[in-house]
Design a protein around this motif. Sequence first.
Motif, mmCIF file in Angstrom:
data_model
loop_
_atom_site.group_PDB
_atom_site.id
_atom_site.type_symbol
_atom_site.label_atom_id
_atom_site.label_comp_id
_atom_site.label_asym_id
_atom_site.label_seq_id
_atom_site.Cartn_x
_atom_site.Cartn_y
_atom_site.Cartn_z
ATOM 1 N N LEU A 23 0.846 -1.189 0.000
ATOM 2 C CA LEU A 23 0.000 0.000 0.000
ATOM 3 C C LEU A 23 0.884 1.242 0.000
ATOM 4 C CD1 LEU A 23 -2.874 -0.922 2.484
ATOM 5 C CD2 LEU A 23 -2.888 -0.989 -0.015
ATOM 6 N N ILE A 24 0.610 2.147 -0.923
ATOM 7 C CA ILE A 24 1.419 3.351 -1.109
ATOM 8 C C ILE A 24 0.499 4.565 -1.168
ATOM 9 C CG2 ILE A 24 3.118 4.519 -2.555
ATOM 10 C CD1 ILE A 24 4.151 1.875 -1.420
ATOM 11 N N GLY A 25 0.801 5.585 -0.355
ATOM 12 C CA GLY A 25 0.046 6.830 -0.431
ATOM 13 C C GLY A 25 -0.891 7.041 0.739
ATOM 14 N N LYS A 26 -1.415 8.261 0.816
ATOM 15 C CA LYS A 26 -2.345 8.645 1.877
ATOM 16 C C LYS A 26 -3.646 9.197 1.298
ATOM 17 C CE LYS A 26 1.306 9.926 5.185
ATOM 18 N NZ LYS A 26 1.895 11.040 5.964
ATOM 19 N N LYS A 27 -3.545 10.239 0.480
ATOM 20 C CA LYS A 27 -4.753 10.843 -0.080
ATOM 21 C C LYS A 27 -5.440 9.874 -1.033
ATOM 22 C CE LYS A 27 -2.701 15.476 0.105
ATOM 23 N NZ LYS A 27 -2.218 16.632 -0.712
ATOM 24 N N GLY A 55 -12.997 0.655 6.687
ATOM 25 C CA GLY A 55 -12.301 0.093 7.840
ATOM 26 C C GLY A 55 -10.854 -0.225 7.538
ATOM 27 N N LEU A 56 -10.584 -0.772 6.365
ATOM 28 C CA LEU A 56 -9.203 -1.088 5.983
ATOM 29 C C LEU A 56 -8.414 0.198 5.776
ATOM 30 C CD1 LEU A 56 -8.047 -3.821 3.484
ATOM 31 C CD2 LEU A 56 -6.973 -1.582 3.518
ATOM 32 N N ARG A 57 -9.001 1.122 5.064
ATOM 33 C CA ARG A 57 -8.320 2.401 4.806
ATOM 34 C C ARG A 57 -7.977 3.103 6.113
ATOM 35 N NH1 ARG A 57 -8.174 6.244 0.581
ATOM 36 N NH2 ARG A 57 -7.889 8.368 1.358
ATOM 37 N N ASP A 58 -8.938 3.176 7.032
ATOM 38 C CA ASP A 58 -8.708 3.878 8.291
ATOM 39 C C ASP A 58 -7.647 3.176 9.136
ATOM 40 O OD1 ASP A 58 -10.656 5.633 7.473
ATOM 41 O OD2 ASP A 58 -12.223 4.827 8.778
ATOM 42 N N THR A 59 -7.663 1.839 9.164
ATOM 43 C CA THR A 59 -6.669 1.094 9.930
ATOM 44 C C THR A 59 -5.277 1.317 9.374
ATOM 45 O OG1 THR A 59 -8.300 -0.612 10.514
ATOM 46 C CG2 THR A 59 -5.969 -1.211 10.708
ATOM 47 N N TYR A 60 -5.142 1.264 8.049
ATOM 48 C CA TYR A 60 -3.851 1.498 7.400
ATOM 49 C C TYR A 60 -3.327 2.893 7.708
ATOM 50 C CZ TYR A 60 -1.056 3.276 3.461
ATOM 51 O OH TYR A 60 -0.120 3.907 2.686
ATOM 52 N N LEU A 61 -4.153 3.915 7.532
ATOM 53 C CA LEU A 61 -3.690 5.286 7.729
ATOM 54 C C LEU A 61 -3.330 5.549 9.187
ATOM 55 C CD1 LEU A 61 -6.175 7.229 5.423
ATOM 56 C CD2 LEU A 61 -3.742 6.808 5.015
ATOM 57 N N ALA A 62 -4.078 4.991 10.114
ATOM 58 C CA ALA A 62 -3.779 5.191 11.531
ATOM 59 C C ALA A 62 -2.477 4.500 11.916
ATOM 60 C CB ALA A 62 -4.931 4.667 12.394
ATOM 61 N N ASP A 63 -2.265 3.285 11.420
ATOM 62 C CA ASP A 63 -1.041 2.560 11.745
ATOM 63 C C ASP A 63 0.167 3.210 11.087
ATOM 64 O OD1 ASP A 63 -0.734 -0.248 13.221
ATOM 65 O OD2 ASP A 63 0.827 -0.131 11.697
ATOM 66 N N LEU A 64 -0.008 3.688 9.863
ATOM 67 C CA LEU A 64 1.066 4.406 9.182
ATOM 68 C C LEU A 64 1.465 5.656 9.965
ATOM 69 C CD1 LEU A 64 2.933 4.978 6.759
ATOM 70 C CD2 LEU A 64 0.961 5.974 5.581
ATOM 71 N N ALA A 65 0.475 6.393 10.454
ATOM 72 C CA ALA A 65 0.761 7.606 11.213
ATOM 73 C C ALA A 65 1.555 7.287 12.474
ATOM 74 C CB ALA A 65 -0.539 8.316 11.573
ATOM 75 N N ALA A 66 1.303 6.107 13.066
ATOM 76 C CA ALA A 66 2.000 5.714 14.288
ATOM 77 C C ALA A 66 3.421 5.218 14.021
ATOM 78 C CB ALA A 66 1.205 4.639 15.014
ATOM 79 N N HIS A 67 3.735 4.898 12.755
ATOM 80 C CA HIS A 67 5.052 4.346 12.405
ATOM 81 C C HIS A 67 5.723 5.135 11.280
ATOM 82 C CE1 HIS A 67 2.859 0.937 14.237
ATOM 83 N NE2 HIS A 67 4.036 0.586 14.703
#
Length: 239
Positions: A23-27, A55-67
Amino acid sequence: MTTAPMPDTVSATADRHGHRFLLIGKKTIFSYHLGLYYVPIHAFQMITRFGLPDGLRDTYLADLAAHEDQQVYYSLFTEGHWPLQDIVDGKRTSLPVELERVTVDAQGNRTFTPILDAVDVTCRKEDVVHYRPLDPEAGYPDFVTALSFGQGDEVHLTHRLAGAPNWDEVITTVNPQGFQPGDLTPAATVTTTVKDPHGAAPKSPLTTGTRYEGKIGDRTVAFTAGRQGWWNNTSLNKK
């Protein structure tokens, strides 16, 4: 067709076989296929977009923000060794996927850890940005070449895979200049001024935080190398 799991990885899905997409990107979130030169079903470089449930999008973005500042990647694992051409031809329109966090230890071993139970994503042939077979016998270019993809001001570059051995990488650029919408869909080839190392580089030739220039055809583009969204110079080349 089945193959053994990649030897430099540890995964809860290691006893199963399937495709992985980074998975690549945020926007706008793109998916980059994990290619392998010598495994025919995986010997393709592919960039596409999947329709991701919230749900998948939100989980990915939240975990990315934490790492964000760590060497952590994210992948979608989908079971089964079906041909990627099914997506390109529109024969396959959805996939069950598990979201994985990919961590890397000091020896470069990758661990794929599921962080979300399987959900369905949609896939459309018109969302395929790039698709080509890998040729380990191809020659190396003189300079590092990349494929540009993204949307708006979010521009990503992946190393355009030529001969083997090689390295596979995706970076997100900072302050990209000169890129046009037509350079992102389909993915355009960017030729930089950095010499190609002609092999499996031990680290990226593009240094994070460094400004680079390149050419798309006769047109100059520029970018600063930002966060690395994928790196592989090991299993990519294993026979």
